[in-house]
Write an enzyme that holds these catalytic residues in place. Structure first.
Site, short mmCIF file in Angstrom:
data_model
loop_
_atom_site.label_atom_id
_atom_site.label_comp_id
_atom_site.label_asym_id
_atom_site.label_seq_id
_atom_site.Cartn_x
_atom_site.Cartn_y
_atom_site.Cartn_z
N HIS A 11 -60.43 -74.07 -16.37
CA HIS A 11 -59.26 -73.11 -16.68
C HIS A 11 -59.51 -71.71 -16.47
CE1 HIS A 11 -57.15 -76.91 -17.52
NE2 HIS A 11 -58.09 -76.94 -18.34
N CYS A 43 -55.42 -81.27 -22.29
CA CYS A 43 -54.04 -81.64 -22.97
C CYS A 43 -53.41 -82.67 -22.66
CB CYS A 43 -53.32 -80.36 -23.14
SG CYS A 43 -52.67 -79.71 -21.50
N TYR A 159 -57.43 -80.92 -33.70
CA TYR A 159 -56.45 -81.33 -32.65
C TYR A 159 -56.78 -82.39 -31.75
CZ TYR A 159 -53.04 -77.63 -33.02
OH TYR A 159 -51.81 -76.80 -33.62
N ILE A 160 -57.99 -82.61 -31.20
CA ILE A 160 -58.23 -83.66 -30.21
C ILE A 160 -58.27 -84.98 -31.04
CG2 ILE A 160 -60.16 -84.84 -29.09
CD1 ILE A 160 -61.02 -81.96 -27.92
N LEU A 298 -59.35 -72.26 -26.29
CA LEU A 298 -58.22 -72.76 -25.86
C LEU A 298 -57.91 -72.23 -24.47
CD1 LEU A 298 -55.78 -71.79 -28.86
CD2 LEU A 298 -56.13 -73.88 -28.30
N GLY A 328 -50.17 -75.31 -30.78
CA GLY A 328 -48.93 -76.43 -31.28
C GLY A 328 -49.64 -77.72 -31.05
N PHE A 425 -27.06 -65.32 -33.87
CA PHE A 425 -26.57 -66.54 -34.60
C PHE A 425 -25.42 -67.19 -33.67
CE2 PHE A 425 -22.60 -68.01 -36.87
CZ PHE A 425 -23.10 -69.42 -37.05
C1 FAD Z 1 -58.71 -83.41 -25.23
C2 FAD Z 1 -58.54 -81.86 -24.82
C3 FAD Z 1 -57.14 -81.42 -25.16
C4 FAD Z 1 -57.10 -80.05 -25.28
N1 FAD Z 1 -55.77 -79.48 -25.42
C5 FAD Z 1 -55.51 -78.39 -25.32
C6 FAD Z 1 -54.39 -77.82 -25.44
O1 FAD Z 1 -53.34 -78.49 -25.50
N2 FAD Z 1 -54.04 -76.43 -25.30
C7 FAD Z 1 -55.01 -75.41 -25.22
O2 FAD Z 1 -54.80 -74.43 -25.15
N3 FAD Z 1 -56.21 -75.83 -25.23
C8 FAD Z 1 -56.51 -77.22 -25.01
N4 FAD Z 1 -57.60 -77.71 -25.07
C9 FAD Z 1 -58.93 -76.91 -24.96
C10 FAD Z 1 -59.16 -76.31 -23.34
O3 FAD Z 1 -59.21 -77.33 -22.61
C11 FAD Z 1 -60.33 -75.46 -23.23
O4 FAD Z 1 -60.20 -74.44 -23.90
C12 FAD Z 1 -60.54 -75.09 -21.69
O5 FAD Z 1 -60.74 -76.04 -21.04
C13 FAD Z 1 -61.57 -73.97 -21.53
O6 FAD Z 1 -61.57 -73.61 -20.06
P1 FAD Z 1 -62.99 -73.05 -19.53
O7 FAD Z 1 -62.56 -72.98 -18.19
O8 FAD Z 1 -63.40 -71.88 -20.46
O9 FAD Z 1 -64.13 -74.13 -19.73
P2 FAD Z 1 -64.21 -75.59 -19.51
O10 FAD Z 1 -62.97 -76.54 -19.24
O11 FAD Z 1 -65.26 -76.12 -20.38
O12 FAD Z 1 -64.97 -75.56 -17.98
C14 FAD Z 1 -66.15 -75.05 -17.72
C15 FAD Z 1 -66.43 -75.37 -16.36
O13 FAD Z 1 -67.85 -74.95 -16.04
C16 FAD Z 1 -68.57 -76.00 -15.45
N5 FAD Z 1 -70.00 -75.56 -15.66
C17 FAD Z 1 -70.46 -75.66 -16.80
N6 FAD Z 1 -71.85 -75.23 -16.38
C18 FAD Z 1 -72.14 -75.20 -15.22
C19 FAD Z 1 -73.21 -75.07 -14.45
N7 FAD Z 1 -74.56 -74.63 -15.07
N8 FAD Z 1 -72.99 -74.83 -13.39
C20 FAD Z 1 -71.99 -75.05 -12.58
N9 FAD Z 1 -70.78 -75.53 -13.34
C21 FAD Z 1 -70.82 -75.44 -14.78
C22 FAD Z 1 -68.15 -77.24 -15.80
O14 FAD Z 1 -68.23 -78.24 -14.98
C23 FAD Z 1 -66.49 -76.95 -16.06
O15 FAD Z 1 -65.92 -77.39 -14.77
C24 FAD Z 1 -58.29 -79.20 -24.85
C25 FAD Z 1 -59.33 -79.69 -24.75
C26 FAD Z 1 -59.58 -81.16 -24.68
C27 FAD Z 1 -60.88 -81.56 -24.40
N1 NAD Z 2 -52.89 -78.75 -28.94
C1 NAD Z 2 -53.81 -78.12 -28.77
O1 NAD Z 2 -53.76 -76.74 -28.61
C2 NAD Z 2 -55.27 -78.41 -28.78
C3 NAD Z 2 -55.41 -80.09 -28.48
C4 NAD Z 2 -56.67 -80.42 -28.37
C5 NAD Z 2 -57.71 -79.62 -28.49
N2 NAD Z 2 -57.67 -78.05 -28.51
C6 NAD Z 2 -58.72 -77.18 -28.68
O2 NAD Z 2 -59.80 -77.71 -28.44
C7 NAD Z 2 -61.03 -77.57 -29.03
C8 NAD Z 2 -61.59 -78.67 -29.84
O3 NAD Z 2 -60.94 -79.41 -30.43
P1 NAD Z 2 -61.45 -80.37 -31.55
O4 NAD Z 2 -60.35 -81.23 -32.01
O5 NAD Z 2 -62.67 -80.95 -31.04
O6 NAD Z 2 -61.84 -79.18 -32.67
P2 NAD Z 2 -61.09 -78.83 -33.87
O7 NAD Z 2 -61.84 -77.60 -34.38
O8 NAD Z 2 -59.55 -78.85 -33.78
O9 NAD Z 2 -61.28 -79.95 -35.06
C9 NAD Z 2 -62.56 -80.33 -35.22
C10 NAD Z 2 -62.57 -81.28 -36.63
O10 NAD Z 2 -63.65 -81.75 -36.70
C11 NAD Z 2 -63.98 -81.93 -38.05
N3 NAD Z 2 -65.41 -81.89 -38.09
C12 NAD Z 2 -66.54 -81.04 -38.06
N4 NAD Z 2 -67.49 -81.91 -38.19
C13 NAD Z 2 -67.17 -83.16 -38.61
C14 NAD Z 2 -68.13 -84.24 -39.05
N5 NAD Z 2 -69.36 -84.21 -38.73
N6 NAD Z 2 -67.68 -85.20 -39.24
C15 NAD Z 2 -66.22 -85.55 -39.29
N7 NAD Z 2 -65.37 -84.16 -38.92
C16 NAD Z 2 -66.15 -83.22 -38.78
C17 NAD Z 2 -63.45 -80.47 -38.57
O11 NAD Z 2 -63.22 -80.48 -40.04
C18 NAD Z 2 -62.09 -80.44 -37.84
O12 NAD Z 2 -61.13 -81.04 -38.66
C19 NAD Z 2 -60.30 -76.42 -30.23
O13 NAD Z 2 -60.55 -75.17 -30.17
C20 NAD Z 2 -58.92 -76.75 -30.24
O14 NAD Z 2 -58.15 -75.82 -30.67
C21 NAD Z 2 -56.41 -77.80 -28.50
#
Ligand code: FAD
Ligand code: NAD
Length: 444
Positions: A11, A43, A159-160, A298, A328, A425
């Site tokens: 992203h 997401c 969140y996850i 995020l 959210g 309103f």
């Molecule tokens: C299940 C899930 C649900 C999520 N839901 C939301 C959501 O609803 N809303 C929201 O705002 N955020 C959400 N997030 C968080 C969001 O996905 C991350 O904040 C976002 O992906 C960050 O983007 P980024 O590009 O900084 O890093 P990343 O997505 O981690 O991408 C890093 C990239 O760098 C590459 N890379 C790393 N090291 C190297 C290297 N040495 N050489 C070459 N390439 C490399 C990787 O292959 C990767 O493609 C979610 C995350 C997960 C896992």
């Molecule tokens: N809807 C969304 O915006 C969305 C959805 C998914 C992920 N994300 C983002 O992706 C990132 C990763 O999400 P995430 O859910 O992994 O992180 P998170 O920070 O949202 O939650 C991690 C959870 O793991 C718990 N935890 C930590 N260590 C633990 C342990 N050893 N045993 C049991 N519980 C433990 C914490 O108390 C916390 O509740 C976050 O920054 C999140 O905001 C956002």
């Protein structure tokens, strides 16, 4: 021609690359990513696992071809293993064994984050899953199809974890959700709100195991149970979602780091080396709610920081305006949104913080269709009156309302300014005494 190298094309990287390629045709852009895909929307993972969308097809919005058509050199499945920051050289190796030594004038680090791995026995067992990449989600889905998986234990009720607990429950799995904290989503909402989410999860049959620490994962080859300091739970699959840590391996010995290891950046996304920018999950971000540098992983922050870095790297000065960590979640019918910090967090950080709460229906009582209760909390500083955070929940889609609070925190608006803010309103939409106004009027 000025050479810009971008490492990481998810992203943050994608936002930076598109901004450069669309606006600055005179730059030579080289992209390295170790993955074979670009721009996977994590997401959508829970929606895909929970069968709420038919496939993963719509979960990508960019590709190698799009970048190449715009003139970039793209190396996927190519890992950058070293950077010589003095000579300005990037060293990478492709899956095919091909080596690269690429010079840069400007470097953008977009290497993202890695899932936190607990240091306990059994994380290497079969069916212990991390959920970050497209491949991780695909593997979970493949195993769900292939194997007799009945009991799924999700570790981490952030969140996850909460989103995946819903997804596994939707497809008929018996789900246990474990967290060390005393509630779910504790980083984003106060207990008055998280209790509502917990009730929602329990009412659908999810077993909640809060205030429990996982001590080991057991099984012979394949996971069979998970053991905590209080209980043990049968598990055919364990999903670990206990947070992200910044992936700053490449620059950690040279660039200045934040306390959690993220690259420390200024408002132009520059690291401690002015020609090296860091964006997205590998970098810090300025948090307006606490008026300090912070780490908030995020996708929304990744995109914005990518745009800022791209313009600066190409010679157009652009300052980041910071973020509020707005977020959210929607679990079955329950929608929750928040921005800034919770009351609990504000107090922990030493603020003399108070909250004003209000509950009402979205529309007047005579509107019987599509009319739901809404709960709102606004957190503010007792002395300065500045708004520090806001939380809302409802079965009604109140999601757009949180953006007003996001802007309020960004602009350091006081709770008193909100009391007479012009809120229209119309019975189709809301009430004459809107709940924002009422909550603000009821502030101390
Ligand atoms: C299940 C899930 C649900 C999520 N839901 C939301 C959501 O609803 N809303 C929201 O705002 N955020 C959400 N997030 C968080 C969001 O996905 C991350 O904040 C976002 O992906 C960050 O983007 P980024 O590009 O900084 O890093 P990343 O997505 O981690 O991408 C890093 C990239 O760098 C590459 N890379 C790393 N090291 C190297 C290297 N040495 N050489 C070459 N390439 C490399 C990787 O292959 C990767 O493609 C979610 C995350 C997960 C896992
Ligand atoms: N809807 C969304 O915006 C969305 C959805 C998914 C992920 N994300 C983002 O992706 C990132 C990763 O999400 P995430 O859910 O992994 O992180 P998170 O920070 O949202 O939650 C991690 C959870 O793991 C718990 N935890 C930590 N260590 C633990 C342990 N050893 N045993 C049991 N519980 C433990 C914490 O108390 C916390 O509740 C976050 O920054 C999140 O905001 C956002």
């Amino acid at each position: 021609m000025e050479r810009i190298v971008v490492i990481g094309a998810n992203h943050a990287g994608t936002a930076a690359i598109n901004t450069i390629l669309d606006n600055y045709k005179d730059k030579e852009v080289t992209i390295f990513d170790s993955n074979d895909n670009i721009s996977f929307l994590g997401c959508g993972m829970a929606l895909w696992i929970g069968n709420q969308i038919p496939s993963s097809e719509g979960l990508f919005y960019c590709s190698r071809e799009i970048f190449e058509q715009k003139g970039a050199k793209v190396y996927l499945e190519t890992i950058v293993y070293h950077i010589d920051f003095d000579k300005k050289l990037v060293f990478a190796t492709g899956k095919d064994g091909q080596s690269y030594q690429t010079p840069y004038d400007k470097l953008i680090l977009a290497t993202g984050s890695l899932p936190v791995t607990p240091t306990i026995e059994g994380t290497d067992l079969k069916n212990v899953q991390y959920v970050k990449l497209y491949q991780n989600a695909k593997e979970v889905i493949d195993k769900l199809h292939e194997n007799m998986i009945r009991n799924v234990v999700v570790v981490g009720a952030g969140y996850i974890g909460v989103e995946l607990a819903e997804a596994f429950n939707r497809i008929g799995k018996k789900v246990t959700l474990i967290d060390t904290a005393s509630t779910c989503l504790s980083g984003y909402y106060d207990q008055e709100f998280t209790d509502i989410m917990s009730k929602n999860l329990e009412s659908h049959g999810i077993k909640l195991a809060y205030e429990e620490t996982v001590t080991s994962i057991k099984g012979t080859g394949k996971v069979e149970k998970i053991v905590t300091d209080k209980h043990e739970y049968p598990a055919d699959m364990v999903v670990l979602g206990i947070g992200f840590k910044p992936n700053s391996q490449l620059g950690k010995d040279v660039l200045e780091l934040f306390k959690n290891g993220a690259y420390l950046v200024n408002e132009h996304q520059q690291t401690s080396q002015p020609d090296v920018y860091a964006i997205g999950d590998c970098a810090t971000i300025y948090d307006n709610s606490i008026q300090k540098t912070n780490y908030i992983a995020l996708a929304t922050n990744a995109v914005r920081s990518g745009i800022v870095a791209a313009h600066n790297a190409c010679g157009t000065p652009l300052k980041s305006i910071g973020v509020q960590g707005s977020n959210g979640i929607c679990i079955w019918d329950l929608k929750m949104v928040s921005t800034g910090i919770t009351l609990e967090k504000a107090k922990k950080l030493g603020y003399d913080a108070v909250a004003t709460d209000y509950e009402d229906t979205q529309k007047p009582a005579f509107i019987q269709h599509d009319n739901y209760k809404v709960k709102i909390r606004i957190v503010y500083d007792r002395k300065t009156r500045i708004i520090l955070g806001a939380q809302m929940c409802s079965e009604y889609d109140i999601s757009m309302a949180i953006h007003m609070f996001s802007l309020a925190i960004q602009e350091q608006v006081t709770i008193d300014r909100l009391k007479l803010t012009d809120i229209f309103f119309l019975p189709h939409f809301n009430k004459p005494y809107n709940y924002f106004t009422m909550a603000a009027l009821m502030a101390e």
